[in-house]
Motif scaffolding. Structure first.
Motif, short mmCIF file in Angstrom:
data_model
loop_
_atom_site.label_atom_id
_atom_site.label_comp_id
_atom_site.label_asym_id
_atom_site.label_seq_id
_atom_site.Cartn_x
_atom_site.Cartn_y
_atom_site.Cartn_z
N VAL A 1 0.84 -1.19 0.00
CA VAL A 1 0.00 0.00 0.00
C VAL A 1 0.89 1.25 0.00
CG1 VAL A 1 -1.77 1.30 1.26
CG2 VAL A 1 -1.90 -1.20 1.15
N SER A 2 1.96 1.25 0.77
CA SER A 2 2.82 2.43 0.81
C SER A 2 3.56 2.65 -0.51
CB SER A 2 3.81 2.35 1.98
OG SER A 2 4.64 1.24 1.86
N GLU A 3 3.92 1.59 -1.21
CA GLU A 3 4.55 1.74 -2.53
C GLU A 3 3.56 2.34 -3.53
OE1 GLU A 3 7.79 -1.92 -2.51
OE2 GLU A 3 5.66 -2.38 -2.85
N ILE A 4 2.32 1.89 -3.47
CA ILE A 4 1.29 2.45 -4.35
C ILE A 4 1.06 3.91 -4.02
CG2 ILE A 4 -1.15 2.34 -5.02
CD1 ILE A 4 -0.95 -0.73 -4.51
N ALA A 5 0.99 4.25 -2.74
CA ALA A 5 0.80 5.64 -2.32
C ALA A 5 1.93 6.51 -2.84
CB ALA A 5 0.71 5.73 -0.80
N ASP A 6 3.15 5.99 -2.82
CA ASP A 6 4.30 6.73 -3.33
C ASP A 6 4.16 6.99 -4.84
OD1 ASP A 6 6.95 7.93 -3.05
OD2 ASP A 6 7.64 6.20 -4.22
N HIS A 7 3.81 5.97 -5.60
CA HIS A 7 3.63 6.13 -7.05
C HIS A 7 2.49 7.09 -7.35
CE1 HIS A 7 6.47 3.23 -8.61
NE2 HIS A 7 6.03 2.31 -7.76
N ALA A 8 1.42 7.04 -6.57
CA ALA A 8 0.23 7.85 -6.81
C ALA A 8 0.31 9.24 -6.19
CB ALA A 8 -1.00 7.13 -6.28
N ILE A 9 1.37 9.50 -5.44
CA ILE A 9 1.56 10.76 -4.72
C ILE A 9 0.34 11.03 -3.85
CG2 ILE A 9 2.24 13.17 -4.87
CD1 ILE A 9 3.17 12.53 -7.76
N ALA A 10 0.06 10.06 -3.00
CA ALA A 10 -1.07 10.15 -2.08
C ALA A 10 -0.60 9.82 -0.67
CB ALA A 10 -2.17 9.18 -2.50
N LYS A 11 -1.30 10.35 0.30
CA LYS A 11 -0.99 10.03 1.69
C LYS A 11 -1.42 8.60 1.98
CE LYS A 11 -1.24 14.77 3.21
NZ LYS A 11 -1.92 15.77 4.01
N LEU A 12 -0.67 7.93 2.84
CA LEU A 12 -0.93 6.53 3.14
C LEU A 12 -2.35 6.27 3.64
CD1 LEU A 12 0.17 3.67 3.14
CD2 LEU A 12 1.16 4.12 5.39
N PRO A 13 -2.88 7.07 4.59
CA PRO A 13 -4.25 6.81 5.04
C PRO A 13 -5.28 6.94 3.90
CG PRO A 13 -3.14 8.26 6.58
CD PRO A 13 -2.25 8.12 5.38
N THR A 14 -5.07 7.91 3.03
CA THR A 14 -5.96 8.09 1.88
C THR A 14 -5.88 6.89 0.95
OG1 THR A 14 -5.70 10.49 2.01
CG2 THR A 14 -6.49 9.59 -0.09
N MET A 15 -4.66 6.44 0.66
CA MET A 15 -4.49 5.31 -0.23
C MET A 15 -5.08 4.04 0.38
SD MET A 15 -3.73 4.21 -3.14
CE MET A 15 -3.18 5.78 -3.76
N THR A 16 -4.94 3.88 1.68
CA THR A 16 -5.52 2.72 2.35
C THR A 16 -7.03 2.68 2.14
OG1 THR A 16 -3.74 2.71 4.00
CG2 THR A 16 -5.78 1.56 4.59
N LYS A 17 -7.69 3.83 2.26
CA LYS A 17 -9.14 3.89 2.05
C LYS A 17 -9.50 3.56 0.60
CE LYS A 17 -9.90 7.31 5.64
NZ LYS A 17 -10.17 8.71 5.94
N ILE A 18 -8.74 4.09 -0.34
CA ILE A 18 -9.00 3.83 -1.76
C ILE A 18 -8.86 2.33 -2.05
CG2 ILE A 18 -8.11 4.19 -4.11
CD1 ILE A 18 -7.24 7.04 -3.03
N ILE A 19 -7.81 1.73 -1.53
CA ILE A 19 -7.57 0.31 -1.78
C ILE A 19 -8.63 -0.55 -1.11
CG2 ILE A 19 -5.97 -1.59 -1.27
CD1 ILE A 19 -3.71 0.44 -2.02
N LYS A 20 -9.05 -0.19 0.09
CA LYS A 20 -10.13 -0.94 0.76
C LYS A 20 -11.41 -0.89 -0.07
CE LYS A 20 -8.10 -2.62 4.30
NZ LYS A 20 -7.79 -4.05 4.26
N ARG A 21 -11.72 0.27 -0.62
CA ARG A 21 -12.90 0.41 -1.47
C ARG A 21 -12.75 -0.44 -2.74
NH1 ARG A 21 -14.24 5.78 -4.67
NH2 ARG A 21 -12.01 5.60 -4.65
N MET A 22 -11.56 -0.43 -3.32
CA MET A 22 -11.31 -1.24 -4.52
C MET A 22 -11.37 -2.73 -4.20
SD MET A 22 -8.33 0.98 -6.42
CE MET A 22 -8.31 -0.03 -7.91
N GLU A 23 -10.95 -3.09 -3.02
CA GLU A 23 -11.03 -4.49 -2.60
C GLU A 23 -12.50 -4.91 -2.48
OE1 GLU A 23 -8.87 -7.40 0.63
OE2 GLU A 23 -9.54 -5.44 1.36
N SER A 24 -13.32 -4.07 -1.89
CA SER A 24 -14.74 -4.41 -1.76
C SER A 24 -15.44 -4.42 -3.12
CB SER A 24 -15.44 -3.47 -0.78
OG SER A 24 -15.54 -2.18 -1.31
N ASP A 25 -14.90 -3.68 -4.09
CA ASP A 25 -15.44 -3.68 -5.45
C ASP A 25 -14.91 -4.85 -6.28
OD1 ASP A 25 -16.87 -1.38 -4.89
OD2 ASP A 25 -15.45 -0.03 -5.91
#
Length: 148
Positions: free
Chosen positions: A58-82
């Motif tokens: 998740v932190s590697e993805i956040a780095d590539h996406a230039i996003a904060k880790l908590p924000t990226m965690t929420k995005i990934i959790k939503r994508m996981e549920s989708d």
């Protein structure tokens, strides 16, 4: 232009003006292209980070996406549920969550990539491969410089 002074300032001679305008317009176009696919720009960034990789943390993805880790965690959790990504603990360090594309995520990635390529083709129409390579080198250099 004197980058440090305020004399003779012309907004259209300021590179940040053009970078911001381009980025804003690009994101608008991506939003329009991704909406029919059922994706948003944040999800696009996750899909592209994973596109040619088996898995990333998740932190590697956040780095590539230039996003904060908590924000990226929420995005990934939503994508996981989708059903677009799967999350598993890293075998060597259970504290690290690794993310991989599901078959549905791979299909969404292909659709999103096709949409992005249409925008790329339109944007860089008439621009030589050499100029694109030069632009990439220049952007890479100034990106490195800005964080120093």
């Amino acid at each position: 232009m004197d980058a440090g002074g305020e004399t003779d300032f012309n907004m259209e001679e300021w590179p940040f003006y053009w970078l911001t305008r381009f980025s804003g317009r690009y994101l608008q176009q991506m939003e329009l292209a991704l909406k029919p696919i059922g994706l948003d720009v944040a999800q696009w960034r996750v899909l592209m980070a994973l596109r040619d990789r088996e898995r990333l943390s998740v932190s590697e993805i956040a780095d590539h996406a230039i996003a904060k880790l908590p924000t990226m965690t929420k995005i990934i959790k939503r994508m996981e549920s989708d059903g677009l990504v799967a999350c598993t603990p890293r075998p060597s360090d259970q504290r690290v969550t690794e993310v991989s594309l599901t078959p549905e995520g791979e299909a969404a990635s292909r659709e999103a990539w096709a949409a992005a390529n249409r925008i790329y083709a339109r944007t860089f129409e008439g621009v030589s491969a050499r100029d694109v390579a030069s632009l990439n080198r220049l952007l890479r250099t100034i990106t490195r410089n800005i964080v120093l």
